[in-house]
Design a protein around this motif. Sequence first.
Motif, short mmCIF file in Angstrom:
data_model
loop_
_atom_site.label_atom_id
_atom_site.label_comp_id
_atom_site.label_asym_id
_atom_site.label_seq_id
_atom_site.Cartn_x
_atom_site.Cartn_y
_atom_site.Cartn_z
N LEU A 54 -44.46 8.69 -35.19
CA LEU A 54 -43.71 9.03 -33.98
C LEU A 54 -44.61 8.99 -32.75
O LEU A 54 -44.24 8.48 -31.69
N ALA A 55 -45.83 9.51 -32.90
CA ALA A 55 -46.79 9.51 -31.78
C ALA A 55 -47.17 8.07 -31.40
O ALA A 55 -47.33 7.74 -30.21
N ALA A 56 -47.30 7.21 -32.42
CA ALA A 56 -47.65 5.81 -32.14
C ALA A 56 -46.53 5.12 -31.35
O ALA A 56 -46.79 4.33 -30.42
N GLU A 57 -45.29 5.43 -31.70
CA GLU A 57 -44.17 4.85 -30.96
C GLU A 57 -44.18 5.30 -29.50
O GLU A 57 -43.90 4.51 -28.58
N ILE A 58 -44.53 6.57 -29.29
CA ILE A 58 -44.59 7.08 -27.91
C ILE A 58 -45.75 6.44 -27.16
O ILE A 58 -45.65 6.14 -25.96
N ASN A 59 -46.88 6.24 -27.85
CA ASN A 59 -48.01 5.53 -27.22
C ASN A 59 -47.58 4.15 -26.74
O ASN A 59 -47.92 3.72 -25.62
N LEU A 60 -46.87 3.43 -27.62
CA LEU A 60 -46.41 2.09 -27.25
C LEU A 60 -45.44 2.14 -26.07
O LEU A 60 -45.54 1.33 -25.14
N LEU A 61 -44.54 3.12 -26.10
CA LEU A 61 -43.60 3.27 -24.99
C LEU A 61 -44.32 3.54 -23.68
O LEU A 61 -44.00 2.97 -22.64
N GLU A 62 -45.33 4.42 -23.73
CA GLU A 62 -46.09 4.74 -22.53
C GLU A 62 -46.81 3.50 -21.99
O GLU A 62 -46.85 3.27 -20.77
N ALA A 67 -47.26 -0.62 -17.86
CA ALA A 67 -47.38 -2.04 -17.53
C ALA A 67 -46.12 -2.58 -16.86
O ALA A 67 -46.07 -3.75 -16.47
N GLN A 68 -45.11 -1.72 -16.73
CA GLN A 68 -43.81 -2.11 -16.16
C GLN A 68 -43.24 -3.32 -16.89
O GLN A 68 -42.66 -4.25 -16.30
N ALA A 69 -43.43 -3.27 -18.23
CA ALA A 69 -42.91 -4.34 -19.06
C ALA A 69 -41.43 -4.16 -19.36
O ALA A 69 -40.82 -5.02 -20.00
N MET A 70 -40.88 -3.05 -18.91
CA MET A 70 -39.45 -2.81 -19.07
C MET A 70 -38.93 -2.18 -17.79
O MET A 70 -39.69 -1.56 -17.05
N SER A 71 -37.67 -2.36 -17.55
CA SER A 71 -37.10 -1.81 -16.33
C SER A 71 -37.05 -0.29 -16.41
O SER A 71 -37.01 0.29 -17.51
N PRO A 72 -37.06 0.41 -15.27
CA PRO A 72 -36.95 1.88 -15.29
C PRO A 72 -35.68 2.34 -16.01
O PRO A 72 -35.70 3.39 -16.67
N GLU A 73 -34.61 1.60 -15.86
CA GLU A 73 -33.38 1.98 -16.55
C GLU A 73 -33.54 1.91 -18.05
O GLU A 73 -33.12 2.82 -18.79
N ASP A 74 -34.15 0.84 -18.54
CA ASP A 74 -34.40 0.72 -19.99
C ASP A 74 -35.38 1.78 -20.46
O ASP A 74 -35.24 2.35 -21.55
N ALA A 75 -36.39 2.06 -19.62
CA ALA A 75 -37.38 3.08 -19.98
C ALA A 75 -36.73 4.46 -20.09
O ALA A 75 -37.04 5.23 -21.00
N LYS A 76 -35.83 4.74 -19.17
CA LYS A 76 -35.15 6.04 -19.19
C LYS A 76 -34.36 6.20 -20.50
O LYS A 76 -34.39 7.27 -21.12
N GLY A 77 -33.69 5.14 -20.92
CA GLY A 77 -32.94 5.20 -22.16
C GLY A 77 -33.84 5.35 -23.36
O GLY A 77 -33.54 6.11 -24.31
N ALA A 78 -34.98 4.64 -23.34
CA ALA A 78 -35.93 4.72 -24.46
C ALA A 78 -36.53 6.12 -24.55
O ALA A 78 -36.76 6.65 -25.65
N ILE A 79 -36.83 6.73 -23.38
CA ILE A 79 -37.40 8.10 -23.37
C ILE A 79 -36.39 9.10 -23.91
O ILE A 79 -36.74 10.00 -24.69
N LYS A 80 -35.15 8.96 -23.52
CA LYS A 80 -34.11 9.86 -24.02
C LYS A 80 -34.00 9.77 -25.54
O LYS A 80 -33.94 10.80 -26.24
N ALA A 82 -36.31 8.74 -27.58
CA ALA A 82 -37.54 9.26 -28.17
C ALA A 82 -37.52 10.79 -28.21
O ALA A 82 -37.96 11.41 -29.19
N LYS A 83 -37.02 11.42 -27.15
CA LYS A 83 -36.91 12.89 -27.13
C LYS A 83 -36.01 13.38 -28.26
O LYS A 83 -36.32 14.36 -28.96
N GLU A 84 -34.89 12.71 -28.41
CA GLU A 84 -33.96 13.11 -29.48
C GLU A 84 -34.61 12.95 -30.85
O GLU A 84 -34.44 13.80 -31.74
N ASN A 85 -35.39 11.88 -31.01
CA ASN A 85 -36.07 11.66 -32.28
C ASN A 85 -37.10 12.75 -32.54
O ASN A 85 -37.27 13.21 -33.68
N VAL A 86 -37.82 13.15 -31.47
CA VAL A 86 -38.82 14.20 -31.62
C VAL A 86 -38.15 15.53 -31.98
O VAL A 86 -38.62 16.27 -32.86
N GLU A 87 -37.05 15.83 -31.29
CA GLU A 87 -36.37 17.11 -31.50
C GLU A 87 -35.80 17.24 -32.91
O GLU A 87 -35.68 18.35 -33.45
#
Length: 341
Positions: A54-62, A67-80, A82-87
């Motif tokens: 799980l930590a490795a996935e978050i590292n990759l997301l960060e 690197a702005q390899a994804m749009s802020p909108e896509d990043a927001k969805g990915a973060i949400k 990831a939070k649900e997965n962590v919880e």
Amino acid sequence: MRMTDQQAPADFGRVDDDGTVYVRVGDTERSVGQIPDATEQEALAFHIRRYENLAAEINLLESRVNAQAMSPEDAKGAIKTAKENVETASAVGDLQALVTRLEGIEGKLPAQIEARKAAKAEANAEAIAAKEAMVQEAEKLGAGNDWRGGVDRFRQLLDQWKALPRVDRATDNALWQRFSSARTSYTRRRKAHFAELNTQRDRAKALKQEIIAEAEPLAASTDWGPTSGEFRDLMQRWKAAGSARRSDDDALWGKFRAIQDQFFNARTDAQQAVDGEQGENLTAKNDLLTQVTADLEGVTDVEQAKAIHREFLTKFSDIGHVPRGAMRDLDNRVRRLNDHV
């Protein structure tokens, strides 16, 4: 807080006697699974590996967000997600630290959103400026008469237009309307120009065919002077007729030129024949003058001299024409002879 060397993943979990594994999140703990047939160390290790994944996935997301390899909108969805997965993760480790990291990543998004907005606005302004320049060039082409190069340039401009990004609908539609109108106007005027040009070429073809028809009977004429004048008039009319289509024009000119060549070559041959005959006449008249001059030398009888002179004049007249350039000198010699007699 984030996991440190003093807070290993195992520090956040425990195993009951029945093999149930628990993870501690803040001041609470929850069950994440049960491995009855495993030792405590094996049960913890299994769930710690899940945490590490799980930590490795978050590292990759960060990394992708930085690197702005994804749009802020896509990043927001990915973060949400990831939070649900962590919880709800069945993992043992510092889950709260992962949530904190995700919140930190999420905090970078507003600046990226603003930067993207600024970049989009700049790109939009550049696209508008480029399209405006293209529209102005198109309008200039549309009002011009470059019928050959203009059509190629319009094609290039259209390809360039398609390669540019769309701007806001109202501006894009207004610019496109101007561009399209200029191209349509040019196309219509170009078609009208070539239609008129074809009409002129057809008219020129008909006129030249008439000229050829008039020239054909003249080809065999031996009335050199007047016919030469008629051919000059026909040539003036030919030039005034304008150009037909290239293939027609070349064929018509070849036919007209052949007719002219037939007449003028015949005239040249006739003139050369006349020049040869007149040259012989000149020699004969010069010889006659030399002869009569010798015959009159020493003659004192007036009647005898007149008789010789009359005979000379008769022979001289019978010989015929001489070249124009020799006439004056010849006339002067005859006049001196007359004065002598």
